[in-house]
Motif scaffolding. Structure first.
Motif, short mmCIF file in Angstrom:
data_model
loop_
_atom_site.label_atom_id
_atom_site.label_comp_id
_atom_site.label_asym_id
_atom_site.label_seq_id
_atom_site.Cartn_x
_atom_site.Cartn_y
_atom_site.Cartn_z
N UNK A 78 0.69 -1.42 -0.08
CA UNK A 78 -0.05 -0.03 0.08
C UNK A 78 0.85 1.12 -0.03
N UNK A 79 2.06 1.10 -0.30
CA UNK A 79 2.96 2.14 -0.61
C UNK A 79 4.15 1.68 -1.24
N UNK A 80 3.84 0.94 -2.43
CA UNK A 80 4.73 -0.01 -2.95
C UNK A 80 5.82 0.86 -3.93
N UNK A 81 5.13 1.85 -4.53
CA UNK A 81 6.08 2.69 -5.67
C UNK A 81 7.26 3.37 -4.75
N UNK A 82 6.60 4.10 -3.70
CA UNK A 82 7.41 5.01 -2.94
C UNK A 82 8.44 4.07 -2.43
N UNK A 107 -0.16 4.50 10.22
CA UNK A 107 1.13 5.44 10.24
C UNK A 107 1.20 6.89 9.89
N UNK A 108 0.02 6.98 9.13
CA UNK A 108 -0.21 8.39 8.76
C UNK A 108 -0.82 9.24 9.99
N UNK A 109 -1.59 8.51 10.88
CA UNK A 109 -2.31 9.24 11.93
C UNK A 109 -1.38 8.97 13.23
N UNK A 134 3.77 -6.57 7.68
CA UNK A 134 3.83 -5.59 8.64
C UNK A 134 3.30 -4.21 8.25
N UNK A 135 4.05 -4.02 6.98
CA UNK A 135 3.99 -2.67 6.42
C UNK A 135 2.30 -2.62 5.80
N UNK A 136 1.76 -3.32 5.56
CA UNK A 136 0.29 -3.42 5.19
C UNK A 136 -0.54 -2.92 6.47
N UNK A 137 -0.06 -3.41 7.71
CA UNK A 137 -1.08 -3.10 8.86
C UNK A 137 -0.63 -1.35 9.06
N UNK A 138 0.34 -1.01 8.73
CA UNK A 138 0.62 0.59 8.95
C UNK A 138 0.08 1.25 7.76
N UNK A 139 0.15 0.80 6.43
CA UNK A 139 -0.32 1.67 5.30
C UNK A 139 -1.65 1.60 4.63
N UNK A 140 -2.33 0.35 5.15
CA UNK A 140 -3.33 -0.24 4.23
C UNK A 140 -4.52 1.06 4.72
N UNK A 141 -5.22 1.66 3.68
CA UNK A 141 -6.20 2.43 4.01
C UNK A 141 -7.31 1.84 4.92
N UNK A 142 -7.81 3.11 5.96
CA UNK A 142 -8.90 2.38 6.83
C UNK A 142 -7.94 2.03 8.10
N UNK A 143 -6.89 1.96 8.25
CA UNK A 143 -6.32 1.19 9.50
C UNK A 143 -5.86 2.52 10.49
N UNK A 144 -6.50 3.62 10.48
CA UNK A 144 -6.07 4.75 11.42
C UNK A 144 -6.27 4.39 12.79
N UNK A 145 -7.28 3.80 12.75
CA UNK A 145 -7.79 3.47 14.37
C UNK A 145 -7.64 2.15 14.68
N UNK A 146 -6.90 1.43 13.96
CA UNK A 146 -6.57 -0.21 14.11
C UNK A 146 -5.70 -0.30 15.29
#
Length: 261
Positions: free
Chosen positions: A145-149, A198-200, A249-261
């Protein structure tokens, strides 16, 4: 004759680049600061309060023309280049527009390499100059969910190591890679990642701390600096962890909708 040196700092309107420019001004550098937004003028006004001669330039460093515009604005030898301009992009790769992921690659890789090739050619000819390249510990981690970056930063981290070796006989030229983790800047908002864990997060490094780590490292001629002790641990663990585990692990940080996970 002035004893002030001259620095070029890209991505300097906000965040790490702005903080690097402040440090340069405080350490007797005059500056050319560059960004792809009009806010670069506001940054220059502030940085001039430290007594530096500051030229602000708005240019799109994702393009060859934008980098040429930067190079045309340089009127003398560059003592320090901070190649800091970068762009992020969140969400799933298949959901991203081609123009958006190309802009990440053109900013983070193509424009950066073109700038480095031009500036380093002159530094090597003079056998004098320092370069700080902003990579990332993201380059060690498959960025679901941030593959290109993350892929672009893997390229930059590797590229910096390679050219450092190529130019090792030029003792007066140093190349330092700054590798931060998540930083409290406008990056995540611009990348559309404020709905992610990660964003939040409120545990990001500050741009000021990251810039200071990078500044100290480039002034000392160090090859690398991973900014922040948590990031040093994460970088070390990444080297011995299977790619599939890192991606999950990265998916759990960067997948949309995980801000409150």
């Amino acid at each position: 004759m002035s004893d002030r040196k001259f620095a070029v700092i890209t991505g300097a309107s906000t965040g790490i680049g702005f903080e690097l420019a402040e440090l340069a001004a405080k350490n007797s550098y005059d500056l050319l600061i560059v960004a792809d937004e009009a806010k670069i003028e506001e940054a220059a006004t502030h940085i001039r309060t430290h007594g530096a001669n500051v030229v602000a330039l708005e240019a799109d460093l994702a393009t060859i023309e934008g980098v040429d515009k930067l190079l045309a604005a340089v009127t003398g030898p560059i003592d320090l280049l901070c190649a800091n301009a970068g762009r992020g992009l969140g969400h799933g790769f298949l959901d991203q527009k081609v123009d958006d992921w190309r802009r990440v690659i053109d900013t983070n890789i193509t424009g950066t390499l073109y700038l480095l090739q031009n500036v380093l050619s002159d530094m090597v000819a003079r056998n004098d100059g320092k370069v700080l390249i902003t990579g990332s510990i993201a380059g060690f981690i498959p960025g679901a969910f941030q593959a290109v970056y993350n892929g672009s930063k893997a390229f930059i981290d590797s590229f910096a190591d390679a050219i450092r070796n190529e130019l090792k006989e030029s003792k007066g030229v140093s190349i330092t890679t700054l590798m931060p983790g998540p930083v409290e800047t406008e990056f995540f908002d611009r990348a559309g990642m404020m709905d992610t864990s990660v964003g939040a997060s409120d545990t990001k490094s500050t741009a000021e701390d990251v810039a200071k780590d990078g500044w100290d490292a480039v002034m000392a001629g160090e090859a690398h600096i991973v900014s922040g002790w948590k990031n040093k641990i994460q970088a070390a663990v990444a080297h011995v962890t299977p790619a599939a585990v890192l991606a999950e692990q990265h998916r759990k940080m960067a997948e949309p909708g995980t801000a409150d996970s």
